[in-house]
Write a protein that holds these residues in place. Sequence first.
Motif, PDB file in Angstrom:
ATOM      1  N   VAL A 297     -16.766  -9.790 -24.634  1.00  0.00           N
ATOM      2  CA  VAL A 297     -15.617  -8.900 -24.409  1.00  0.00           C
ATOM      3  C   VAL A 297     -15.888  -7.513 -24.971  1.00  0.00           C
ATOM      4  CG1 VAL A 297     -13.185  -8.550 -24.960  1.00  0.00           C
ATOM      5  CG2 VAL A 297     -13.996 -10.820 -24.311  1.00  0.00           C
ATOM      6  N   VAL A 298     -16.483  -7.462 -26.177  1.00  0.00           N
ATOM      7  CA  VAL A 298     -16.793  -6.149 -26.783  1.00  0.00           C
ATOM      8  C   VAL A 298     -17.797  -5.404 -25.927  1.00  0.00           C
ATOM      9  CG1 VAL A 298     -17.840  -5.042 -28.783  1.00  0.00           C
ATOM     10  CG2 VAL A 298     -16.219  -6.895 -29.119  1.00  0.00           C
ATOM     11  N   ILE A 299     -18.810  -6.096 -25.408  1.00  0.00           N
ATOM     12  CA  ILE A 299     -19.794  -5.437 -24.538  1.00  0.00           C
ATOM     13  C   ILE A 299     -19.102  -4.879 -23.302  1.00  0.00           C
ATOM     14  CG2 ILE A 299     -21.808  -5.836 -23.077  1.00  0.00           C
ATOM     15  CD1 ILE A 299     -22.729  -7.917 -25.093  1.00  0.00           C
ATOM     16  N   ALA A 300     -18.218  -5.688 -22.704  1.00  0.00           N
ATOM     17  CA  ALA A 300     -17.508  -5.218 -21.498  1.00  0.00           C
ATOM     18  C   ALA A 300     -16.647  -4.000 -21.823  1.00  0.00           C
ATOM     19  CB  ALA A 300     -16.657  -6.350 -20.933  1.00  0.00           C
ATOM     20  N   GLY A 301     -15.923  -4.043 -22.970  1.00  0.00           N
ATOM     21  CA  GLY A 301     -15.088  -2.897 -23.327  1.00  0.00           C
ATOM     22  C   GLY A 301     -15.921  -1.651 -23.588  1.00  0.00           C
ATOM     23  N   ALA A 302     -17.046  -1.803 -24.311  1.00  0.00           N
ATOM     24  CA  ALA A 302     -17.882  -0.640 -24.615  1.00  0.00           C
ATOM     25  C   ALA A 302     -18.460  -0.052 -23.346  1.00  0.00           C
ATOM     26  CB  ALA A 302     -18.994  -1.047 -25.593  1.00  0.00           C
ATOM     27  N   LEU A 303     -18.925  -0.904 -22.427  1.00  0.00           N
ATOM     28  CA  LEU A 303     -19.476  -0.388 -21.173  1.00  0.00           C
ATOM     29  C   LEU A 303     -18.396   0.273 -20.337  1.00  0.00           C
ATOM     30  CD1 LEU A 303     -21.883  -3.316 -20.186  1.00  0.00           C
ATOM     31  CD2 LEU A 303     -22.459  -1.097 -21.202  1.00  0.00           C
TER      32      LEU A 303
ATOM     33  N   VAL B  48     -21.405   7.677 -28.532  1.00  0.00           N
ATOM     34  CA  VAL B  48     -22.250   7.006 -29.528  1.00  0.00           C
ATOM     35  C   VAL B  48     -21.506   5.798 -30.102  1.00  0.00           C
ATOM     36  CG1 VAL B  48     -23.428   7.257 -31.739  1.00  0.00           C
ATOM     37  CG2 VAL B  48     -23.515   9.115 -30.050  1.00  0.00           C
ATOM     38  N   SER B  49     -20.170   5.952 -30.305  1.00  0.00           N
ATOM     39  CA  SER B  49     -19.386   4.818 -30.798  1.00  0.00           C
ATOM     40  C   SER B  49     -19.389   3.680 -29.782  1.00  0.00           C
ATOM     41  CB  SER B  49     -17.953   5.258 -31.095  1.00  0.00           C
ATOM     42  OG  SER B  49     -17.933   6.236 -32.113  1.00  0.00           O
ATOM     43  N   ALA B  50     -19.266   4.049 -28.486  1.00  0.00           N
ATOM     44  CA  ALA B  50     -19.306   3.021 -27.444  1.00  0.00           C
ATOM     45  C   ALA B  50     -20.649   2.303 -27.441  1.00  0.00           C
ATOM     46  CB  ALA B  50     -19.023   3.654 -26.075  1.00  0.00           C
TER      47      ALA B  50
ATOM     48  N   TYR C 144      -1.477   9.948 -40.027  1.00  0.00           N
ATOM     49  CA  TYR C 144      -2.364   9.883 -41.190  1.00  0.00           C
ATOM     50  C   TYR C 144      -3.171   8.579 -41.194  1.00  0.00           C
ATOM     51  CZ  TYR C 144      -4.031   9.675 -45.958  1.00  0.00           C
ATOM     52  OH  TYR C 144      -4.834   9.562 -47.064  1.00  0.00           O
ATOM     53  N   PHE C 145      -2.532   7.514 -40.687  1.00  0.00           N
ATOM     54  CA  PHE C 145      -3.259   6.240 -40.616  1.00  0.00           C
ATOM     55  C   PHE C 145      -4.424   6.323 -39.633  1.00  0.00           C
ATOM     56  CE2 PHE C 145      -0.338   2.685 -42.291  1.00  0.00           C
ATOM     57  CZ  PHE C 145       0.034   3.504 -43.370  1.00  0.00           C
ATOM     58  N   CYS C 146      -4.275   7.141 -38.572  1.00  0.00           N
ATOM     59  CA  CYS C 146      -5.309   7.231 -37.546  1.00  0.00           C
ATOM     60  C   CYS C 146      -6.480   8.078 -37.998  1.00  0.00           C
ATOM     61  CB  CYS C 146      -4.735   7.815 -36.246  1.00  0.00           C
ATOM     62  SG  CYS C 146      -3.404   6.808 -35.562  1.00  0.00           S
ATOM     63  N   GLU C 147      -6.221   9.095 -38.832  1.00  0.00           N
ATOM     64  CA  GLU C 147      -7.304   9.990 -39.264  1.00  0.00           C
ATOM     65  C   GLU C 147      -7.283  10.136 -40.780  1.00  0.00           C
ATOM     66  OE1 GLU C 147      -4.843  14.034 -38.183  1.00  0.00           O
ATOM     67  OE2 GLU C 147      -6.356  13.343 -36.790  1.00  0.00           O
ATOM     68  N   PRO C 148      -7.587   9.050 -41.538  1.00  0.00           N
ATOM     69  CA  PRO C 148      -7.514   9.137 -43.003  1.00  0.00           C
ATOM     70  C   PRO C 148      -8.683   9.889 -43.610  1.00  0.00           C
ATOM     71  CG  PRO C 148      -8.277   6.979 -42.340  1.00  0.00           C
ATOM     72  CD  PRO C 148      -7.926   7.705 -41.089  1.00  0.00           C
ATOM     73  N   SER C 149      -9.803  10.016 -42.904  1.00  0.00           N
ATOM     74  CA  SER C 149     -10.997  10.605 -43.521  1.00  0.00           C
ATOM     75  C   SER C 149     -11.520  11.797 -42.769  1.00  0.00           C
ATOM     76  CB  SER C 149     -12.095   9.535 -43.604  1.00  0.00           C
ATOM     77  OG  SER C 149     -12.356   9.018 -42.312  1.00  0.00           O
ATOM     78  N   GLY C 150     -10.703  12.457 -41.945  1.00  0.00           N
ATOM     79  CA  GLY C 150     -11.193  13.623 -41.235  1.00  0.00           C
ATOM     80  C   GLY C 150     -10.247  14.046 -40.145  1.00  0.00           C
ATOM     81  N   PRO C 151     -10.566  15.160 -39.511  1.00  0.00           N
ATOM     82  CA  PRO C 151      -9.691  15.664 -38.449  1.00  0.00           C
ATOM     83  C   PRO C 151      -9.773  14.854 -37.165  1.00  0.00           C
ATOM     84  CG  PRO C 151     -11.647  17.032 -38.672  1.00  0.00           C
ATOM     85  CD  PRO C 151     -11.696  16.069 -39.795  1.00  0.00           C
ATOM     86  N   VAL C 152     -10.863  14.057 -36.991  1.00  0.00           N
ATOM     87  CA  VAL C 152     -11.019  13.288 -35.751  1.00  0.00           C
ATOM     88  C   VAL C 152     -10.578  11.856 -36.031  1.00  0.00           C
ATOM     89  CG1 VAL C 152     -12.613  12.495 -33.986  1.00  0.00           C
ATOM     90  CG2 VAL C 152     -12.934  14.751 -35.042  1.00  0.00           C
ATOM     91  N   PRO C 153      -9.542  11.354 -35.340  1.00  0.00           N
ATOM     92  CA  PRO C 153      -9.079   9.979 -35.603  1.00  0.00           C
ATOM     93  C   PRO C 153      -9.979   8.964 -34.908  1.00  0.00           C
ATOM     94  CG  PRO C 153      -7.757  10.963 -33.874  1.00  0.00           C
ATOM     95  CD  PRO C 153      -8.697  12.056 -34.321  1.00  0.00           C
ATOM     96  N   MET C 154      -9.925   7.724 -35.429  1.00  0.00           N
ATOM     97  CA  MET C 154     -10.620   6.627 -34.757  1.00  0.00           C
ATOM     98  C   MET C 154      -9.881   6.314 -33.465  1.00  0.00           C
ATOM     99  SD  MET C 154     -11.245   2.677 -35.979  1.00  0.00           S
ATOM    100  CE  MET C 154     -12.483   3.087 -37.178  1.00  0.00           C
ATOM    101  N   ALA C 155     -10.616   6.240 -32.364  1.00  0.00           N
ATOM    102  CA  ALA C 155     -10.009   5.985 -31.063  1.00  0.00           C
ATOM    103  C   ALA C 155      -9.429   4.576 -31.023  1.00  0.00           C
ATOM    104  CB  ALA C 155     -11.039   6.177 -29.954  1.00  0.00           C
ATOM    105  N   LEU C 156      -8.329   4.442 -30.205  1.00  0.00           N
ATOM    106  CA  LEU C 156      -7.699   3.134 -30.078  1.00  0.00           C
ATOM    107  C   LEU C 156      -8.668   2.086 -29.521  1.00  0.00           C
ATOM    108  CD1 LEU C 156      -5.185   1.382 -30.301  1.00  0.00           C
ATOM    109  CD2 LEU C 156      -4.482   2.185 -28.016  1.00  0.00           C
ATOM    110  N   PRO C 157      -9.535   2.389 -28.515  1.00  0.00           N
ATOM    111  CA  PRO C 157     -10.525   1.383 -28.061  1.00  0.00           C
ATOM    112  C   PRO C 157     -11.481   0.962 -29.171  1.00  0.00           C
ATOM    113  CG  PRO C 157     -10.275   3.095 -26.415  1.00  0.00           C
ATOM    114  CD  PRO C 157      -9.526   3.580 -27.612  1.00  0.00           C
TER     115      PRO C 157
END
Length: 960
Positions: A22-28, A54-56, A169-182
Amino acid sequence: MSKTKNGRDLFHPRFPAIAGAVVIAGALTCWTGHSIHSEALTSLVPGLAAIHPVSAAALAFGGLALALCGLAPGFSVRDQRNVRRITLALAGLIAAAGLVKLCGMVFPVPVKLDAMAAADGWSFILIGGAFLFSQAAHERSLLASQTLALAAGATALFSFMGYIYGAPYFCEPSGPVPMALPSALMLLLLVPGIVSLHPASGIVRGITNDNAGGVMVRRLLPFVILVPAFFGALRLQALSGGLLDQQTGAALVSLAMIVLFSVVVWSVGGSLARIDETQRRVSEALEQEREFLNVLLENVHDGVLACDERGELSVFNRASRELHGLAGKASPPERWAMRYDMYDTEGKAHLAMEYIPLYRAFQGERVLSEEMLIKSQRSGVRRVVCNGQAMFNSRGRKLGAVVVLSDITERRRAEEALRKSEERLRTVIGKAPVVIWATDARGVFTFSDGSALHLLNLSPGQIVGHSIFDVYRGQTQICNAHAEALRGVVVETTVEVDGVVFDSRLTPTFDDAGAVSGIIGVYADVTHRRNAEEALREANEQLEQRVHARTRDLVASNEHLQAEIAQRERAERARQQSEEGFALLVDGVQDYGIVMLDARGCVASWNKGAQRLKGYEAAEIVGRHYSCFSPLEEVASGNGDRELQIAAKEGRMETEGWRTRKDGTRFLANVVITALRDESGKLRGFAEVARDITAWKAAEENLLRAKQQAEHANEAKTEFLSRMSHELRTPLNAILGFAQVLEMDELPAAQATCVEHISRAGSHLLALVNEVLEISRIEAGCKSAPAQAVPVASVVCEAADLVRADAEGRGIEIIVEDSVAETCVAADRLRLKQVLINLFANAVKYNRDGGTVTIFCEPGGAGDQHIHVRDTGLGISQEKLPRLFTPFDRLGAENRGVAGTGLGLAASKRLVQAMGGALTVSSAEGNGSTFTVTLPSANAPAAFPRHPIMLNGLPDLALA
């Protein structure tokens, strides 16, 4: 999940593989969204942060590693190792992606991933570390793997909750770019997959355990996670719609959570009590069942072997231990054949790993009636038949494999014996000059054979299935005889069939109830009986004639035997006379005392030599113990008995020591005691031969003193030669120096010739003095030097280069063979070089023009090396060879005008001997000579050159 009864079934065996897929399918899918610029595919919800490529890619690598790890238990051992290598590589790539992101935030690096979330970076580092530690087998590594994975999951859950509750704040605790929902969703799926790889180890063990704690965690954990999230979301929706104010909403949520958790805890407490009681009963039942199973396995006649899911032996019952002669011990499959002595059916080679029944069953193959041999030192060679297969639980997870070994050695021996017996019986029946058949109770033939069947125009088995009454319908006598036999009577009669007369015997057979079950009939051809009787009569007549002839032979043999007996009697009388003569000879020996002792060591006989040596008369000494000849102090120490014990044990004992005579005087004797045994090996006594060596020992001491005096004189002579050589060199150097000065001037021819004679004679005399000095040094012991590892090739090169000019002047080729490059000896390098220079110079000097000098090496016995120098000169006759190493003896070479002193070979031999070696020569007149230097072998030093060495004007010598 709250109803799970078995903690080990909390995670499905295929869950890691499914989660990875499932993770492979989502990343692709996200990667495809970047390729086609689709915001819906890269962020799931328009307006939210999009996943970085790169995250994908890193998530795709993680899904691939998780899927491979989940499928690995069903692979072969070799494929599992390959999966481990691939997983480690993917873990490195995932961690590298996160490390590049974090380093780009701190250090000025060429590659910066500004659009990638910092939470993605350190989450990938944690995921990479989790995969890395998951490949280790010990508990601490698995604990670290699960801890890192849960830390990455906490980060993803933090961002996911921010998206759910709208908390930026929960989405971007360590920088201006938040972790994407995917990214958060795929990480939340990746983390439980990593944790489920080892459900019985690490942190997860507290959840998957079947004890009360594990059950409580499994039942409470869903409420602890879902209930607060649900009520928090419900309260947020109520506040957003204006249905409740802040205080009322908080109070209602708190009250609902208190009531719900109280009910859950109360329910879990009651369930835990019931579970504990159930587990106690189940544990007792399992223990009884396990004990019963162990007893059953130990008493099963067949061997039972089983391995667990890792391929390690887990069951090895008593029958297996008796077959293999060993106890079960954890070892890899590739060593099973060697450790447990498993061979192929021919018994010629160990089974390869892929042919071992347990390994094949572990790989998923069904093993049916496979045979192999077990060669055990305890039980010998046993032939076993193997049946086995892999074991799976109810969910399809492989638990290991089991193989049952049935010892068929005795059965095969019995089958082979039965087969051979049947073959012999059929051979006997087939070759017997009779007809043998069998019928059932109705007279139907069931068997027919015998070499006489052709007399009845039948072949073996031809009449099987036919009735005797149909086959011989017209033969009333045969039919009546068989009918009588079918009534249970043994019938013996003579019948005639087609002109052939048979003696027949019909024997009825009976079943268990006593009823006739058939007939066995034997028909023997007696047509030629009369011919046989006539032949027997003639044979009897011939036998009588032979008896008469044999009687005459026996009479002649008896006469010969009588003559032989008379000859043996004469030989016996001669032997007695010889023994009497030997006794007279022994008794007449005067110089040696010969004493016969019995088994206790007492004197039994005594010759005149013993009487003269020890002073006793035979009547005085016979019956006394052997120790009376020894001094009192040796008798007290038991030395006499000890000598007899040694002789009895070793068969012979020789010693030298003091003995006493009858008058008390002592003499030094050489004594040999020999044990005497009869044909059965029983000790019968001893023979002692003693000789007075007092005078001989005194002479030996005088000779030793004379030898020491001669050695002192030789040392004085050597010292004198050394001093004289030094004294002679001083004036000789002056003579040679002045001669060289005169040669530098332009002198008349007559004077120049005289000066040349002076220079040549002085050089010859100086060489002679140097050789004398060299020999004196060797004899004085000045040449001893510590041995070291010397590569022969380098010394040969240096020595050969010194004689190169003389060799080229006469067209002589110096050949160094390849064996020299591999040889290293223990010697003094300078002395070895001096010896080789002398041998090379002689090989060139005494060679023929255009000849060759060959140097080669070969190993000798007892760890030695031989260095050979072979020339093509005139050679040396066998008569002159013993004088070759004599100082100043040139074997007539001085008459041929060849310069020399006659000291070189003598000095070389002594130099080689000083180094613990030997110098030998083999030669034949007209065929050249070969000089051999034998020295101890040595290991090559670390600095031993490994590159080719070029001799000036000589062939290259490659030191390999």
